[in-house]
Design an enzyme around this catalytic site. Structure first.
Site, PDB file in Angstrom:
ATOM      1  CB  THR A   6      -9.494  17.071 -44.639  1.00  0.00           C
ATOM      2  OG1 THR A   6     -10.857  16.962 -44.982  1.00  0.00           O
ATOM      3  CG2 THR A   6      -8.731  17.552 -45.858  1.00  0.00           C
ATOM      4  CB  THR A   7     -10.473  12.395 -47.213  1.00  0.00           C
ATOM      5  OG1 THR A   7      -9.454  11.699 -46.500  1.00  0.00           O
ATOM      6  CG2 THR A   7     -10.555  11.831 -48.630  1.00  0.00           C
TER       7      THR A   7
END
Length: 206
Positions: A6-7
């Protein structure tokens, strides 16, 4: 199937906090979900983002949300943002040596003002002006650092957050499938609509 990758980012502005996360969850090279929810409301004035294992992060947030609700019922006042972050850090330390593989950004507003905390898988707790976590964080944090100012207004902070997320989406294979953006100020938690986010993305990419 272990869903991760993810970010997530968080930025403080003059009167509040903005956090954002992408929607892609991966298992190795497989895209396990294109609609993963990684930004979760805890109280009316606080949220948390998740990077790492989605299930572990959701478990932690569900626990602290219950504790915050009970605290509010008992004291008739909301649990502070720092209190929420400290409980998450305690829960992570409690599982040593069997770590929960989640890193969280806690953002919110309380009587002391706007707060942004980083809680790592070891239970380390730090307060920051801006943050990025997850596989795309090196790209995102470089964008934020180049444009951040402590006295930013809401609109400037929104553009910076969107710029950092679009950069991560374009460079990190584990980040993608759209973004969620949340603004927290003295009016509470506001999840931006798809239309609002699309307009901001078009403005940034123009």
């Amino acid at each position: 199937m272990l869903m991760k990758g993810t970010t997530t980012v968080g930025v403080k502005f003059k009167n509040g906090v903005i956090v954002a996360s992408d929607k892609r969850a991966t298992s190795g090279t497989f895209v396990a979900s294109k609609s993963a929810v990684k930004t979760l409301k805890i109280t009316d004035y606080a949220v948390a983002t998740i990077s790492g294992l989605v299930a572990d992060g959701q478990y932690l947030v569900n626990n602290v949300r219950t504790i915050a609700d009970l605290y509010s019922l008992d004291t008739e006042r909301p649990l502070s943002v720092r209190g929420i972050a400290r409980i998450l850090a305690f829960l992570l330390r409690r599982y040593r040596p069997y770590f929960l593989l989640a890193q969280l950004i806690v953002g919110g507003v309380d009587r002391e003002g706007a707060h942004l905390f980083n809680v790592d898988p070891f239970g380390t707790l730090t307060e920051e002006d801006y943050l990025a976590t997850g596989s795309g964080s090196p790209v995102a944090i470089s964008v934020i650092e180049s444009g951040y100012s402590p006295d930013m207004d809401r609109e400037s902070a929104l553009r910076l957050v969107i710029s950092s997320m679009t950069a991560a989406l374009s460079r990190d294979a584990a980040t993608g499938d759209g973004i969620d953006v949340v603004v927290i100020d003295d009016r509470g938690v506001n999840f931006l609509s798809r239309e609002e986010i699309s307009d901001l993305v078009r403005e940034v990419l123009r």
